[in-house]
Design a protein around this motif. Structure first.
Motif, PDB file in Angstrom:
ATOM      1  N   ASP A  20       5.809 -66.886 -16.635  1.00  0.00           N
ATOM      2  CA  ASP A  20       5.918 -66.350 -15.704  1.00  0.00           C
ATOM      3  C   ASP A  20       5.050 -65.251 -15.509  1.00  0.00           C
ATOM      4  N   GLY A  21       4.596 -65.519 -14.191  1.00  0.00           N
ATOM      5  CA  GLY A  21       3.378 -63.971 -14.258  1.00  0.00           C
ATOM      6  C   GLY A  21       2.278 -63.956 -15.041  1.00  0.00           C
ATOM      7  N   THR A  22       2.264 -64.027 -16.413  1.00  0.00           N
ATOM      8  CA  THR A  22       1.044 -64.370 -17.055  1.00  0.00           C
ATOM      9  C   THR A  22       0.077 -65.835 -17.218  1.00  0.00           C
ATOM     10  N   ASP A  25       1.735 -68.026 -11.532  1.00  0.00           N
ATOM     11  CA  ASP A  25       1.712 -67.002 -10.511  1.00  0.00           C
ATOM     12  C   ASP A  25       3.398 -66.749 -10.138  1.00  0.00           C
ATOM     13  N   GLU A  27       6.114 -65.233 -10.816  1.00  0.00           N
ATOM     14  CA  GLU A  27       6.868 -63.970 -10.875  1.00  0.00           C
ATOM     15  C   GLU A  27       7.783 -63.374  -9.571  1.00  0.00           C
ATOM     16  N   HIS A  28       6.568 -63.673  -8.409  1.00  0.00           N
ATOM     17  CA  HIS A  28       7.062 -63.190  -7.373  1.00  0.00           C
ATOM     18  C   HIS A  28       8.095 -63.859  -6.989  1.00  0.00           C
ATOM     19  N   ARG A  98      -2.268 -68.935 -12.709  1.00  0.00           N
ATOM     20  CA  ARG A  98      -2.482 -67.175 -12.830  1.00  0.00           C
ATOM     21  C   ARG A  98      -4.815 -67.202 -13.222  1.00  0.00           C
ATOM     22  N   ASP A 176       2.964 -59.403 -18.829  1.00  0.00           N
ATOM     23  CA  ASP A 176       2.529 -59.313 -17.570  1.00  0.00           C
ATOM     24  C   ASP A 176       3.386 -58.325 -16.941  1.00  0.00           C
ATOM     25  N   THR A 177       4.784 -58.489 -17.565  1.00  0.00           N
ATOM     26  CA  THR A 177       6.272 -56.796 -17.372  1.00  0.00           C
ATOM     27  C   THR A 177       6.309 -56.019 -18.842  1.00  0.00           C
ATOM     28  N   SER A 196       1.730 -58.545 -13.590  1.00  0.00           N
ATOM     29  CA  SER A 196       1.198 -59.580 -11.937  1.00  0.00           C
ATOM     30  C   SER A 196       1.946 -58.348 -10.769  1.00  0.00           C
ATOM     31  N   SER A 197       2.403 -56.948 -11.046  1.00  0.00           N
ATOM     32  CA  SER A 197       3.255 -56.693  -9.945  1.00  0.00           C
ATOM     33  C   SER A 197       2.625 -54.862 -10.117  1.00  0.00           C
ATOM     34  N   SER A 212      -6.413 -58.931 -15.260  1.00  0.00           N
ATOM     35  CA  SER A 212      -7.114 -59.909 -14.979  1.00  0.00           C
ATOM     36  C   SER A 212      -7.271 -61.014 -16.503  1.00  0.00           C
TER      37      SER A 212
END
Length: 230
Positions: A20-22, A25, A27-28, A98, A176-177, A196-197, A212
């Motif tokens: 997720d997020g990596t 897309d 995570e949002h 992503r 990504d976090t 990702s954020s 990226s």
């Protein structure tokens, strides 16, 4: 004619990807789902909640909401069920890779570099994403249920390396976090952080930051495990 393989010195032993997020897309979508359930329970998510939501397992975020709601909470178990349902519905409708994710996976496959998916999401969500992303990219997939502890504990990355029969230090983890970076770094992996954020990432030797996945390629990943990355 056979295509020449990338020399062993020019590739990592394996690459371990967060999901997720990596790679996708989503995570949002997790933040959206959590915001929705929190609002239904009378709580508005804010900046202080970010560390308890982004990159976290359902159970952790559910426990956090139960704590901030105090006596008005229906309980972490019920909140967790609602969070899982809201997130799964969103993932089923909106799975988008992503930028650079599929191209990097293709590079690794062509170079015969094994990959693993290491997620803090439930198996139900992981399997749903894999139906869109493709299962054949990965030699190993781990979901939240597959280890006793999940991120930020190192257990998921240690388990992924063990299933591949590799030393975690020979592997690159892509996250990504901050929660995921902490997990992978504690496991001893070289870490490529691609946020990702807009959150601050841990800074330490062995953690490399990119904006990226389009900037990532095989030589960079090889350099991370050989200690040559700047």
């Amino acid at each position: 004619m056979n295509t020449p393989m990338t020399p062993p010195a020019q590739k990592p032993a394996a690459v371990l990807f967060d999901m997720d997020g990596t790679l996708v897309d989503t995570e949002h979508l997790w933040w959206e789902a959590t915001s929705e359930i929190a609002a239904e329970l009378g709580y508005q998510l804010g900046e202080s909640d970010v560390p308890q939501v982004l990159g976290r397992a359902v159970e952790h975020t559910a426990a956090h909401l139960a704590a901030v709601l105090h006596g008005s909470s229906p309980g972490a178990a019920v909140i967790g069920e609602r969070l899982n349902a809201a997130f799964t519905a969103r993932v089923g409708a909106r799975v988008v890779p992503r930028p650079g994710a599929l191209a990097l996976l293709e590079q690794l496959r062509d170079a015969a570099v094994p990959t693993a998916l290491v997620s803090a999401s439930p198996r139900q969500v992981v399997d749903l994403v894999l139906t869109h992303l493709g299962r054949d990219w990965f030699a190993v997939t781990l979901a939240a249920e597959d280890t006793e502890l999940t991120k930020p504990d190192p257990a998921p990355y240690l388990a992924a390396a063990a299933r591949l029969g590799l030393d975690p230090a020979a592997c690159v983890a892509v996250e990504d976090t901050p929660t995921g970076v902490t997990s992978a770094h504690a496991a001893g992996c070289a870490v490529l952080a691609v946020p990702s954020s807009d959150v601050a990432m841990p800074s330490a030797p062995g953690i490399t930051l990119l904006t990226s996945l389009t900037e990532a390629d095989l030589p960079l990943l090889a350099a991370l495990t050989s200690g040559n990355a700047e």
